[in-house]
Scaffold this motif. Structure first.
Motif, short mmCIF file in Angstrom:
data_model
loop_
_atom_site.label_atom_id
_atom_site.label_comp_id
_atom_site.label_asym_id
_atom_site.label_seq_id
_atom_site.Cartn_x
_atom_site.Cartn_y
_atom_site.Cartn_z
N PRO A 162 -4.53 4.51 6.30
CA PRO A 162 -5.16 3.23 5.94
C PRO A 162 -4.37 2.48 4.86
CG PRO A 162 -6.70 5.08 5.69
CD PRO A 162 -5.35 5.66 5.93
N ASP A 163 -4.57 1.16 4.82
CA ASP A 163 -4.08 0.29 3.72
C ASP A 163 -2.57 0.35 3.49
OD1 ASP A 163 -6.75 -0.31 3.31
OD2 ASP A 163 -7.00 1.17 1.71
N VAL A 164 -1.78 0.69 4.50
CA VAL A 164 -0.33 0.79 4.28
C VAL A 164 0.31 -0.57 4.08
CG1 VAL A 164 0.08 3.03 5.39
CG2 VAL A 164 0.05 0.95 6.77
N ILE A 165 -0.30 -1.60 4.65
CA ILE A 165 0.16 -2.96 4.37
C ILE A 165 -0.92 -3.62 3.52
CG2 ILE A 165 0.82 -5.19 5.37
CD1 ILE A 165 2.84 -2.98 5.91
N ASN A 166 -0.50 -4.04 2.34
CA ASN A 166 -1.46 -4.59 1.39
C ASN A 166 -0.82 -5.77 0.67
OD1 ASN A 166 0.18 -3.39 -0.73
ND2 ASN A 166 -0.60 -1.46 0.08
N ARG A 204 7.11 -8.09 2.53
CA ARG A 204 8.33 -7.41 2.98
C ARG A 204 8.43 -7.34 4.51
NH1 ARG A 204 7.74 -1.96 -0.32
NH2 ARG A 204 9.10 -1.22 1.37
N LEU A 205 7.31 -7.47 5.20
CA LEU A 205 7.35 -7.36 6.67
C LEU A 205 8.19 -8.48 7.28
CD1 LEU A 205 3.78 -6.50 8.02
CD2 LEU A 205 5.81 -5.06 8.09
N GLN A 206 9.14 -8.10 8.13
CA GLN A 206 9.95 -9.11 8.82
C GLN A 206 9.74 -8.91 10.31
OE1 GLN A 206 14.07 -9.42 7.23
NE2 GLN A 206 13.50 -7.52 6.20
N THR A 207 8.61 -9.38 10.79
CA THR A 207 8.25 -9.15 12.18
C THR A 207 7.51 -10.35 12.73
OG1 THR A 207 7.31 -7.51 13.66
CG2 THR A 207 6.01 -8.02 11.70
N VAL A 260 -4.13 -2.40 7.58
CA VAL A 260 -3.73 -3.63 6.88
C VAL A 260 -4.97 -4.13 6.13
CG1 VAL A 260 -2.78 -5.96 7.18
CG2 VAL A 260 -2.19 -4.16 8.83
N THR A 261 -4.84 -4.35 4.83
CA THR A 261 -6.02 -4.80 4.07
C THR A 261 -6.37 -6.23 4.50
OG1 THR A 261 -4.72 -5.76 2.28
CG2 THR A 261 -5.32 -3.42 2.07
N GLU A 318 -2.56 -13.01 4.65
CA GLU A 318 -1.17 -13.40 4.38
C GLU A 318 -0.35 -13.44 5.68
OE1 GLU A 318 0.00 -14.72 1.84
OE2 GLU A 318 2.15 -14.59 2.27
N LEU A 319 -0.59 -12.48 6.56
CA LEU A 319 0.11 -12.49 7.86
C LEU A 319 -0.22 -13.79 8.59
CD1 LEU A 319 -0.48 -8.87 9.26
CD2 LEU A 319 1.61 -9.79 8.26
#
Ligand code: NAD
Length: 377
Positions: free
Chosen positions: A255-259, A265-268, A279-280, A286-287
């Motif tokens: 859980p919560d690995v993307i916060n 930092r994600l470049q996708t 993902v919180t 933000e995404l």
């Protein structure tokens, strides 16, 4: 105890049952959240630090997941206090005693979760019969072995790509977590033409922009090794998979690995949520702001529970795969269409869809707040 009622709302919980048998150290809680769609399915979580509140939240998550998946099941969850690694005879006694004490709670169907497995479910079957997630020898469909959730993720991805400006052929995929979910997702997606450029497990990560061999990685894991021991490619720090440039990023671990601290930092271009709550909510916002499409967890990773519900009906593995494909393709399309049409985040579209399904089912019930029948308000 009163405080827990603050967590209650118009959907549930229908029942909270505390089970206590001090002579054998049995302490557990069952929450049946909502049964408008049918008897609840949800796993038994065994850990030393579980709580009634956690159980209520997990049961609600199952109500939404099962409703979204269009299953004839409500949501429930049980928590069992104890170390899941205790000696097996002690664990068996606790699981059997829990099953026995909930024998008459027909609104709850046992299933495995953290700390319990298919062998535990076989003990439950032996006691009371009302259970899914069984070993093959007693009628189970081994969903992790056949990759039910990873198969579902590959169909979710396929539909989500209709809302992106690239296709699967040559799409660069990064997978965080190379266990039951991640390795099968990698296998199904690469068979469709995607290229796995990075993978991580709890001990490290590996990166090769020209493509990793999924079969070789799976063999490494089967031998008890880490993906970081892959021959070829460049080993990375475990968490550096967040920085790897790709087209599709799949969290399939924790859980919560993307916060909010690391989402930048994600470049996708697409995130398909394989794990539960990876993902919180802030990071999902933000995404959305950055124009990165995401498919929420309880839509994307429902392949496992669909498989379990099919097992309960006595369906074959092939029928379970057909159901996963049909339901997940349809749900992904509905959620992404609604999100686009109403200009709302996919998470909101998914929750709205699930709630509408639960409320509709509740409207058919005798004591329903949602019923329009005279006298029922
Ligand atoms: P698993 O234990 O088989 O695999 C988990 C993998 O994640 C392992 O490879 C582990 O090494 C890796 N990992 C752990 N911590 C990590 C970290 N910090 N960074 C990178 N990798 C890490 O578990 P699973 O059954 O594949 O489940 C994965 C997630 O998906 C969990 O959140 C689970 O609740 C969720 N989920 C599973 C299913 C299912 O069918 N198994 C269904 C729905 C949701």
């Amino acid at each position: 105890m009163e405080d827990l009622f603050l967590l209650a709302d118009e959907l549930g919980p229908a029942k909270v049952i505390h089970v206590h048998e001090p002579s054998i150290g049995l302490k557990a809680v069952l929450v049946v959240d909502n049964v408008a769609k049918g008897p609840s399915i949800g796993g038994v979580r065994m850990a030393v630090d579980v709580s009634t509140e956690e159980c209520m939240r997990l049961a609600r998550a199952m109500t939404l997941k099962n409703a979204a998946a269009g299953l004839p099941h409500g949501g429930g969850k049980a928590v069992l206090y104890g170390d899941p690694k205790m000696p097996k005879p002690d664990k068996e006694q606790l699981i059997r005693a829990l099953a026995s004490s909930l024998r008459n709670v027909e609104e709850y169907i046992f299933a495995p979760d953290m700390g319990t497995d298919e062998e535990c479910m076989a003990w439950v079957k032996d006691e009371i019969g009302r259970v899914v997630g069984l070993p093959r020898e007693v009628g189970g469909i081994p969903l992790d072995e056949i990759g039910a959730t990873g198969f579902g993720l590959s169909h979710v991805t396929d539909v989500a790509l209709e809302y992106c400006d690239f296709d699967i052929d040559g799409a660069r995929v990064v997978i965080q977590g190379f266990g039951a979910v991640g390795k099968h997702a990698a296998s199904f997606l690469t068979k469709q033409g995607a290229v796995l450029v990075a993978a991580a497990d709890s001990r490290g990560a590996i990166h090769d922009p020209t493509g990793l061999d999924v079969h070789a990685l799976t063999e490494l894991k089967a031998a008890g090794k880490s993906v970081a021991q892959y021959s070829g490619g460049e080993p990375l720090d475990r968490d550096s998979v967040i920085d790897v440039e790709c087209d599709i990023w799949i969290p399939a671990a924790r859980p919560d690995v993307i916060n909010k601290e690391n989402v930048d930092r994600l470049q996708t271009r697409l995130v398909v949520e394989g794990a539960n709550i990876p993902v919180t909510l802030e990071a999902e916002e933000e995404l959305q702001r950055r124009g990165i499409l995401y498919v929420p967890d309880f839509i994307a990773n429902a392949g496992g529970v669909i498989c379990a519900a099919m097992e309960y009906q006595g369906a074959s593995r092939a029928a379970a795969f057909d159901a996963i494909e049909e339901k997940l393709r349809q749900n992904t399309r509905t959620v992404l269409e609604q999100a686009q049409y109403n200009d709302i985040p996919p998470r909101k579209a998914a929750v709205d869809m699930a709630l509408a399904r639960v409320r509709k089912a509740m409207s058919f019930r005798r004591w329903s707040l949602f019923s329009s029948a005279p006298g029922f308000v």
